[in-house]
Design a protein around this motif. Structure first.
Motif, PDB file in Angstrom:
ATOM      1  N   TRP A  83      -3.239  60.587 -45.699  1.00  0.00           N
ATOM      2  CA  TRP A  83      -3.422  59.676 -44.569  1.00  0.00           C
ATOM      3  C   TRP A  83      -4.031  60.368 -43.350  1.00  0.00           C
ATOM      4  O   TRP A  83      -4.869  59.796 -42.642  1.00  0.00           O
ATOM      5  N   ASP A  84      -3.634  61.618 -43.118  1.00  0.00           N
ATOM      6  CA  ASP A  84      -4.031  62.321 -41.904  1.00  0.00           C
ATOM      7  C   ASP A  84      -5.507  62.734 -41.937  1.00  0.00           C
ATOM      8  O   ASP A  84      -6.289  62.399 -41.044  1.00  0.00           O
ATOM      9  N   TRP A 105      -7.779  61.756 -43.992  1.00  0.00           N
ATOM     10  CA  TRP A 105      -8.634  60.591 -44.248  1.00  0.00           C
ATOM     11  C   TRP A 105      -9.054  59.936 -42.924  1.00  0.00           C
ATOM     12  O   TRP A 105     -10.220  59.602 -42.716  1.00  0.00           O
ATOM     13  N   LYS A 106      -8.111  59.799 -42.028  1.00  0.00           N
ATOM     14  CA  LYS A 106      -8.390  59.204 -40.724  1.00  0.00           C
ATOM     15  C   LYS A 106      -9.398  60.043 -39.943  1.00  0.00           C
ATOM     16  O   LYS A 106     -10.354  59.516 -39.357  1.00  0.00           O
ATOM     17  N   LYS A 107      -9.221  61.363 -39.966  1.00  0.00           N
ATOM     18  CA  LYS A 107     -10.124  62.255 -39.230  1.00  0.00           C
ATOM     19  C   LYS A 107     -11.533  62.227 -39.797  1.00  0.00           C
ATOM     20  O   LYS A 107     -12.525  62.221 -39.052  1.00  0.00           O
ATOM     21  N   LYS A 113     -13.046  59.821 -41.480  1.00  0.00           N
ATOM     22  CA  LYS A 113     -13.714  58.552 -41.202  1.00  0.00           C
ATOM     23  C   LYS A 113     -14.241  58.504 -39.768  1.00  0.00           C
ATOM     24  O   LYS A 113     -15.328  57.978 -39.512  1.00  0.00           O
TER      25      LYS A 113
END
Length: 282
Positions: free
Chosen positions: A202-203, A205-207, A209
């Motif tokens: 989750w971590d 992946w957010k960065k 994107k």
């Protein structure tokens, strides 16, 4: 205990040999966008020295058999900038040398060259991670440049067996750089290549994107529509992973590298007796 048996979350795809793992520092200063450890270690990018590490290590090492394989590091980096001040990694190496341990270094830092005087007299191997030639300032903002790492590999290869970790391979971002990276690895004297595809949590992946909005939609399809979840990570589909890993293997074969992949599920493609380059240790 600071020295622990290496066990990456009991991942069924892990093919690592039996070994111990040590991280002299908590956290890492490189700030890599794709880092998975930042998803479960608090304040991960605030790198700090472990308290009473050397005192504890001197006791723990007596419980481990000589010739055991110890990996530095599997979560952080053994050569963060604060290593210049604390020299915890160098002190650890001195202890390992005294107790005749086999040492595998995994780093993104050219600071490892400082310790060649110790490593060349030990049963050791150094592997350096290079992910990209074009995007390192964005993907790995605080790490030494990829070219500094290749210069380090060239220096180290004169005295030590060396390996390259091509990790992670990210579709649309660095996948097209594979051959160029491997050509530089060959010129630098590398003997082994370990490759791995990006496995977002989750971590990171957010960065990723946010850093590459132009690829966010396409990556989302590959990982969340067509991909699969294994453990706490997202994986590309089996077919796509195998296509990427096989491409790396073919190039490695042409360059006479030994080759392996990391947690991909294709051990039949490996051409070495270890996936982490530890087979290079003399």
């Amino acid at each position: 205990m600071y020295i622990r048996s290496f066990d990456p979350w009991k991942n069924k795809l892990c093919t690592c040999p039996s070994k111990f793992s040590l991280n002299p520092y908590t956290g890492c200063a490189h700030g890599c966008l794709y880092c998975y450890a930042s998803s479960y270690i608090k304040e991960f990018f605030n790198c700090r020295a472990k308290q009473k590490l050397i005192e504890s290590l001197q006791k723990e090492i007596k419980k481990i058999s000589a010739n055991s394989l110890i990996s530095l590091c599997n979560t952080s980096d053994p050569y963060p900038p604060i290593e210049k001040k604390f020299e915890l990694t160098r002190q650890c190496l001195k202890i390992f040398k005294e107790h005749e341990m086999r040492i595998l270094i995994i780093t993104k830092s050219d600071m490892v060259c400082r310790d060649v005087d110790l490593l060349k007299d030990m049963r050791s191997c150094v592997t350096i991670t290079v992910t990209t030639l074009k995007h390192y300032k964005q993907l790995e903002p605080n790490a030494p440049s990829s070219y500094e790492r290749f210069r380090a590999l060239e220096k180290l290869s004169k005295d030590l067996p060396t390996g390259l970790r091509l990790d992670p391979i990210i579709p649309f971002i660095n996948e097209y750089e594979i051959e160029s990276i491997l050509k530089l690895a060959r010129e630098s004297g590398v003997k082994h290549v370990t490759a791995s595809t990006f496995k977002p949590r989750w971590d990171n992946w957010k960065k990723l994107k946010l850093a590459y909005p132009e690829f966010a939609s396409s990556l989302n399809i590959l990982y969340y529509k067509n991909g699969q979840k294994i453990g706490n990570s997202r994986y590309l589909s089996t077919d796509l992973r195998k296509k990427i890993i096989f491409k790396v293997k073919q190039i490695c074969d042409s360059f006479s590298f030994t080759f392996s992949s990391c947690r991909e599920g294709f051990p039949e493609l490996n051409t070495s007796s270890s996936c982490d380059a530890s087979h290079l240790i003399r």
